[in-house]
Design a protein around this motif. Structure first.
Motif, PDB file in Angstrom:
ATOM      1  N   ALA A   1      -8.410  16.583 -17.561  1.00  0.00           N
ATOM      2  CA  ALA A   1      -9.982  17.170 -18.116  1.00  0.00           C
ATOM      3  C   ALA A   1      -9.380  16.782 -19.773  1.00  0.00           C
ATOM      4  CB  ALA A   1     -10.160  18.979 -18.288  1.00  0.00           C
ATOM      5  N   ASN A   2      -8.363  17.045 -20.139  1.00  0.00           N
ATOM      6  CA  ASN A   2      -7.952  15.911 -21.430  1.00  0.00           C
ATOM      7  C   ASN A   2      -8.472  14.631 -21.708  1.00  0.00           C
ATOM      8  OD1 ASN A   2      -7.542  18.684 -22.193  1.00  0.00           O
ATOM      9  ND2 ASN A   2      -5.323  18.311 -21.474  1.00  0.00           N
ATOM     10  N   GLY A   3      -8.352  13.819 -20.671  1.00  0.00           N
ATOM     11  CA  GLY A   3      -8.176  12.254 -20.950  1.00  0.00           C
ATOM     12  C   GLY A   3      -9.232  11.758 -21.488  1.00  0.00           C
ATOM     13  N   ASP A   4      -9.517  11.229 -21.980  1.00  0.00           N
ATOM     14  CA  ASP A   4     -10.820   9.917 -22.424  1.00  0.00           C
ATOM     15  C   ASP A   4     -11.906   9.665 -21.727  1.00  0.00           C
ATOM     16  OD1 ASP A   4      -9.323  10.220 -25.000  1.00  0.00           O
ATOM     17  OD2 ASP A   4      -8.719   8.024 -24.117  1.00  0.00           O
ATOM     18  N   GLY A   5     -13.348  10.679 -22.166  1.00  0.00           N
ATOM     19  CA  GLY A   5     -14.175  10.148 -20.916  1.00  0.00           C
ATOM     20  C   GLY A   5     -14.772  10.655 -19.809  1.00  0.00           C
ATOM     21  N   VAL A   6     -14.071  11.941 -20.161  1.00  0.00           N
ATOM     22  CA  VAL A   6     -13.517  12.446 -18.342  1.00  0.00           C
ATOM     23  C   VAL A   6     -15.129  12.828 -17.991  1.00  0.00           C
ATOM     24  CG1 VAL A   6     -12.486  14.221 -16.991  1.00  0.00           C
ATOM     25  CG2 VAL A   6     -11.501  12.415 -18.475  1.00  0.00           C
ATOM     26  N   CYS A   7     -15.980  12.795 -17.098  1.00  0.00           N
ATOM     27  CA  CYS A   7     -16.946  13.627 -16.379  1.00  0.00           C
ATOM     28  C   CYS A   7     -17.035  15.275 -16.960  1.00  0.00           C
ATOM     29  CB  CYS A   7     -17.451  13.103 -15.458  1.00  0.00           C
ATOM     30  SG  CYS A   7     -18.539  14.145 -14.594  1.00  0.00           S
ATOM     31  N   PRO A   8     -17.928  15.823 -17.694  1.00  0.00           N
ATOM     32  CA  PRO A   8     -18.121  17.437 -17.927  1.00  0.00           C
ATOM     33  C   PRO A   8     -17.671  18.106 -16.650  1.00  0.00           C
ATOM     34  CG  PRO A   8     -19.416  16.603 -19.063  1.00  0.00           C
ATOM     35  CD  PRO A   8     -18.933  15.203 -18.182  1.00  0.00           C
ATOM     36  N   LEU A   9     -17.060  19.110 -16.646  1.00  0.00           N
ATOM     37  CA  LEU A   9     -17.084  19.913 -14.589  1.00  0.00           C
ATOM     38  C   LEU A   9     -16.402  21.206 -15.369  1.00  0.00           C
ATOM     39  CD1 LEU A   9     -16.189  19.009 -12.200  1.00  0.00           C
ATOM     40  CD2 LEU A   9     -13.660  19.285 -12.481  1.00  0.00           C
ATOM     41  N   HIS A  10     -17.737  21.704 -14.295  1.00  0.00           N
ATOM     42  CA  HIS A  10     -17.755  23.753 -14.525  1.00  0.00           C
ATOM     43  C   HIS A  10     -16.329  23.386 -12.969  1.00  0.00           C
ATOM     44  CE1 HIS A  10     -18.179  27.149 -14.937  1.00  0.00           C
ATOM     45  NE2 HIS A  10     -19.020  27.940 -13.427  1.00  0.00           N
ATOM     46  N   THR A  11     -15.775  24.305 -13.072  1.00  0.00           N
ATOM     47  CA  THR A  11     -14.966  25.232 -11.544  1.00  0.00           C
ATOM     48  C   THR A  11     -15.566  26.837 -11.803  1.00  0.00           C
ATOM     49  OG1 THR A  11     -13.429  23.517 -12.329  1.00  0.00           O
ATOM     50  CG2 THR A  11     -12.231  25.429 -11.174  1.00  0.00           C
ATOM     51  N   GLY A  12     -15.526  26.952  -9.763  1.00  0.00           N
ATOM     52  CA  GLY A  12     -15.416  28.447  -9.507  1.00  0.00           C
ATOM     53  C   GLY A  12     -15.054  28.478  -8.762  1.00  0.00           C
ATOM     54  N   ILE A  13     -14.141  29.786  -8.485  1.00  0.00           N
ATOM     55  CA  ILE A  13     -12.861  29.903  -7.830  1.00  0.00           C
ATOM     56  C   ILE A  13     -13.387  31.244  -7.182  1.00  0.00           C
ATOM     57  CG2 ILE A  13     -10.945  30.965  -7.858  1.00  0.00           C
ATOM     58  CD1 ILE A  13     -10.327  29.384 -10.303  1.00  0.00           C
ATOM     59  N   GLY A  14     -13.362  31.101  -5.625  1.00  0.00           N
ATOM     60  CA  GLY A  14     -13.884  32.360  -5.135  1.00  0.00           C
ATOM     61  C   GLY A  14     -12.539  33.528  -4.865  1.00  0.00           C
TER      62      GLY A  14
ATOM     63  N   ASN B   1      -0.685  27.302  -5.127  1.00  0.00           N
ATOM     64  CA  ASN B   1      -1.801  25.515  -4.557  1.00  0.00           C
ATOM     65  C   ASN B   1      -2.694  25.702  -5.370  1.00  0.00           C
ATOM     66  OD1 ASN B   1      -3.273  24.321  -3.562  1.00  0.00           O
ATOM     67  ND2 ASN B   1      -3.004  25.070  -1.808  1.00  0.00           N
ATOM     68  N   LEU B   2      -3.203  27.007  -5.986  1.00  0.00           N
ATOM     69  CA  LEU B   2      -4.337  27.294  -7.153  1.00  0.00           C
ATOM     70  C   LEU B   2      -3.934  26.086  -7.942  1.00  0.00           C
ATOM     71  CD1 LEU B   2      -7.121  27.578  -7.743  1.00  0.00           C
ATOM     72  CD2 LEU B   2      -6.731  30.509  -8.151  1.00  0.00           C
ATOM     73  N   THR B   3      -2.579  27.326  -8.919  1.00  0.00           N
ATOM     74  CA  THR B   3      -1.986  27.198  -9.761  1.00  0.00           C
ATOM     75  C   THR B   3      -2.481  25.449 -10.447  1.00  0.00           C
ATOM     76  OG1 THR B   3      -1.194  29.226 -10.180  1.00  0.00           O
ATOM     77  CG2 THR B   3      -0.339  27.403 -11.535  1.00  0.00           C
ATOM     78  N   GLU B   4      -1.523  24.713  -9.574  1.00  0.00           N
ATOM     79  CA  GLU B   4      -1.535  23.107  -9.217  1.00  0.00           C
ATOM     80  C   GLU B   4      -2.326  22.796  -9.509  1.00  0.00           C
ATOM     81  OE1 GLU B   4       0.255  19.885  -6.019  1.00  0.00           O
ATOM     82  OE2 GLU B   4       1.081  22.041  -6.168  1.00  0.00           O
TER      83      GLU B   4
END
Length: 222
Positions: free
Chosen positions: A190-203, A178-181
């Motif tokens: 994230a590789n798209g144009d003009g995408v919002c910056p995103l930080h990901t945290g995993i518990g 599930n996480l890998t998907e």
């Protein structure tokens, strides 16, 4: 009249007939005909009749519209209650019994052997240049779709900049898949144009709903 009522049951039917026989009128009533009038009929009588039937149609449409609005409000209220419950699950101490009880009341299936929290900080976090919020809104919409189209993901909109997904699974391997998907999907975006910056945290993976809060807390720190 029978065919019309079968295909368009809300239709009002008025029969003007020269047949003064009870059998015809009786059959018309069985078919749901609104009025069965014998000729001759005056223009005034026909006008008054059409006004009455028009008023009936308006009242029925208003009732249907009102019912639709009530259903929308009820659904919206249910969604808000579910969001509040999930927010409580990640931010407060909630016992297993309490979580089971509240989830059943909200028709929310959270029963699983394992849970894991993933936090998305939309915009990239402190010190990052101000993002394009139009793109960020599309990000949030995409994350919501990821949750809605996968039964083992529950989405929490904690605030404007933070989206939380609670993953669940029956095994560690299922949770990892599930996480890998999820990571693959977000990487493509994230590789798209003009995408919002995103930080990901995993518990970490936890085994009780009462520990979902801990998984969330550690996801925020990462």
């Amino acid at each position: 009249s029978r065919l019309v009522k079968e295909r368009f049951p809300g239709t009002k039917i008025i029969i003007l007939s020269g047949h003064d026989e009870f059998q015809y009128a009786q059959e018309a009533i069985k078919l749901g005909v609104t009025e069965y009038l014998l000729k001759p009929i005056s223009v005034r009588e026909l006008h008054d009749l059409l006004q009455r039937v028009g008023a009936q149609l308006a009242a029925e449409r208003a009732a249907v519209s009102h019912l639709h609005q009530l259903q929308l409000q009820a659904n919206s209220h249910q969604d808000q209650l579910r969001e509040q419950f999930l927010l409580k699950l990640i931010s407060r101490d909630v016992t297993v019994d309490e979580a089971d009880r509240d989830s059943r009341l909200l028709s929310l299936d959270i029963a699983a052997n394992f849970y894991q929290v993933v936090v998305f900080l939309v915009g990239g976090g402190i010190g990052v240049e101000a993002p394009d919020y139009a793109n960020c809104e599309r990000w949030v919409a995409t994350l919501t779709q990821m949750a809605e189209h996968q039964g083992q993901r529950l989405k929490v909109q904690k605030d404007l900049d933070e989206v939380v997904l609670i993953l669940s699974g029956e095994s560690h391997s299922g949770l990892e898949e599930n996480l890998t998907e999820l990571q693959s999907a977000t990487q493509l975006l994230a590789n798209g144009d003009g995408v919002c910056p995103l930080h990901t945290g995993i518990g970490p993976v936890v085994a009780r709903t009462s520990d979902v809060r801990r998984s969330y807390a550690e996801a925020v720190l990462h």
